[in-house]
Design an enzyme around this catalytic site. Sequence first.
Site, PDB file in Angstrom:
ATOM      1  N   GLY A 270     -16.129  83.334  34.160  1.00  0.00           N
ATOM      2  CA  GLY A 270     -15.442  82.213  33.536  1.00  0.00           C
ATOM      3  C   GLY A 270     -16.182  81.836  32.272  1.00  0.00           C
TER       4      GLY A 270
ATOM      5  N   CYS B 153     -20.784  87.341  37.183  1.00  0.00           N
ATOM      6  CA  CYS B 153     -21.072  86.606  35.942  1.00  0.00           C
ATOM      7  C   CYS B 153     -21.146  85.092  36.210  1.00  0.00           C
ATOM      8  CB  CYS B 153     -20.052  86.962  34.872  1.00  0.00           C
ATOM      9  SG  CYS B 153     -20.650  86.525  33.232  1.00  0.00           S
ATOM     10  N   TYR B 154     -20.195  84.296  35.713  1.00  0.00           N
ATOM     11  CA  TYR B 154     -20.246  82.851  36.003  1.00  0.00           C
ATOM     12  C   TYR B 154     -20.304  82.616  37.520  1.00  0.00           C
ATOM     13  CZ  TYR B 154     -18.894  77.940  36.304  1.00  0.00           C
ATOM     14  OH  TYR B 154     -18.868  76.608  36.599  1.00  0.00           O
TER      15      TYR B 154
ATOM     16  N   HIS C 114     -20.113  92.878  34.580  1.00  0.00           N
ATOM     17  CA  HIS C 114     -18.720  92.935  35.044  1.00  0.00           C
ATOM     18  C   HIS C 114     -18.387  94.300  35.640  1.00  0.00           C
ATOM     19  CE1 HIS C 114     -17.295  89.067  33.521  1.00  0.00           C
ATOM     20  NE2 HIS C 114     -18.225  89.240  32.591  1.00  0.00           N
TER      21      HIS C 114
ATOM     22  N   GLU D  90     -15.741  95.084  37.139  1.00  0.00           N
ATOM     23  CA  GLU D  90     -14.291  95.319  37.126  1.00  0.00           C
ATOM     24  C   GLU D  90     -13.792  95.990  35.855  1.00  0.00           C
ATOM     25  OE1 GLU D  90     -15.856  92.499  36.812  1.00  0.00           O
ATOM     26  OE2 GLU D  90     -14.809  91.031  35.574  1.00  0.00           O
TER      27      GLU D  90
ATOM     28  N   ASP E 293      11.257  97.211  37.178  1.00  0.00           N
ATOM     29  CA  ASP E 293      11.170  96.164  38.198  1.00  0.00           C
ATOM     30  C   ASP E 293      12.477  96.000  38.965  1.00  0.00           C
ATOM     31  OD1 ASP E 293       8.749  95.882  37.000  1.00  0.00           O
ATOM     32  OD2 ASP E 293       9.255  94.052  35.915  1.00  0.00           O
TER      33      ASP E 293
ATOM     34  N   LYS F  97       2.201  95.482  38.325  1.00  0.00           N
ATOM     35  CA  LYS F  97       3.090  96.511  37.769  1.00  0.00           C
ATOM     36  C   LYS F  97       2.715  97.923  38.232  1.00  0.00           C
ATOM     37  CE  LYS F  97       6.302  96.924  34.421  1.00  0.00           C
ATOM     38  NZ  LYS F  97       7.380  95.959  34.220  1.00  0.00           N
TER      39      LYS F  97
END
Length: 516
Positions: free
Chosen positions: A58, A85-86, A172, A174, A230, A372
Amino acid sequence: MMDDKKEKILILDFGSQYAQLIARRVRENNVYSEIVSHKITTAEIQKVNPKGIILSGGPASVYAKNAPRCEEGIAALGIPVLGICYGMQLGCQMLGATVRPTTAREYGRTACTFNTESKLFKALTRDAVVWMSHGDQVVELPAEFESLAFTNTCPFAAVKHKRKNFYAVQFHPEVSHTPQGNQIIRNFLYEICGCAGDWKMHSYIEKSVSEIRKQVGEGRVICGLSGGVDSAVTAALIHRAIGNRLSCIFVDNGLLRNYEADEVIKTFKENFTIDLHAIDAQNRFLEKLKGVTDPEKKRKIIGHEFIEVFKEEAKKISQAKFLAQGTLYPDVIESIPAHGGPTVTIKSHHNVGGLPAELGFELVEPLRLLFKDEVRKIGEELGLPEELVWRHPFPGPGLAIRIIGEVTRPRLDILRNADRIVIEEIRKAGLYRSIAQCFAVLLPLSTVGVMGDERSYENVIAVRAVETTDFMTANWYRIPYDVLEIISSRIINEVKGVNRVVYDISTKPPSTIEWE
Ligand code: XMP
């Protein structure tokens, strides 16, 4: 939320731009994840009974006056926690560590050394690069902590609490700039949380089919098809659940690309044998658009006309009580401002498909928990054609907002032909999947050219190609010059009425992806 039997990871969002990415990474590793507000209470968490909790990053500093916090009791629930992180700074601070601003903000690729004996870093190489982006860091740890990784400037790049099931990383894992990040996430899920990995798309299909049957009972469902992935996956999934009690409506508004209507009819009517109401409403739309040049007016007219046509057709389908919509998870996650927002984070976003609630249908939204990329996997498993499953997004108002100025049949023909060539050449060059969106735009001006010995005064086509993951920001895609050359010469040679092709090299912001 998903049913309670399913394994779940909760991601507490502290305003990170990466929260959705963390959720996707967890799911790519076959564990279902949900993003929730950092304000979620321990009681609510216990009700969800997750296998693990991730505290996201964040933008705030833990010392800021309104810094977003979570309940301190979270670390005492016995559920494994990973702070990122945060999330690390906050979690460590709550457990007695000292966090301070660094003298130099650490940003970018950073060499890091891991303790590979630790469960979190199992199967990693000892020295590797990680992606850092932080101003504060943990500078002092109580004795109950153990350091698991360090960089040149960060002695506690990763830590573990010896008694509590609390792990944290300053970097991070991710993002793709942390090459071993996925293994770290896998380790958290499988080594620390003890997940079995039951989030698989084929089991989602089975589960979703039974939920649709339960919701719909003996009823009939109407689903609008747009030609996009979709609505196509929504229809295919519902068809699997209730067969011929699904009726689809496809409105050809005259603003589609040249292969689209045929492809929808072929896929759904012929292959899936779905009850498909394909309506040729081209004249109606083009009549209403006559003389209109203002982009917002075009949008309004097209949106309004679509609802009218859809309503008329839906009336003919007797006894339909349900309306299917291809709402996705990112549409459903409420924007969760780090400094506010309600305690429970998920709300329905019912109007995504552009049909008003007054139509009086009950909604069926089988994709509302999916990203998605998961929708695409389901589309593939359900046997939808590859071109449909991987199609670039196409705006509801269609080619009308790619013809700058008035929309007329001759101009639509020019744009369709040019657009077909762009897409053909992008596919031929193997670039289609690495570009997020690519198309041609017809400009409202003529320029001078020379063809043979003749002077020409004809239209200009602009080519737009962007790379982006969220469509909120985008960069122009670097199409190789030789591909651009083929696109340009084919358009000028094959599309009557065009004598010039230009390439759009603007980023979003300040430009937008579409020209109108
Ligand atoms: P912009 O042009 O705003 O586009 O950068 C971002 C994404 O949204 C799509 N787009 C639309 N989609 N109706 C839609 O359904 C619209 O009016 C509309 N305008 C833009 C655009 O194609 C891109 O993917």
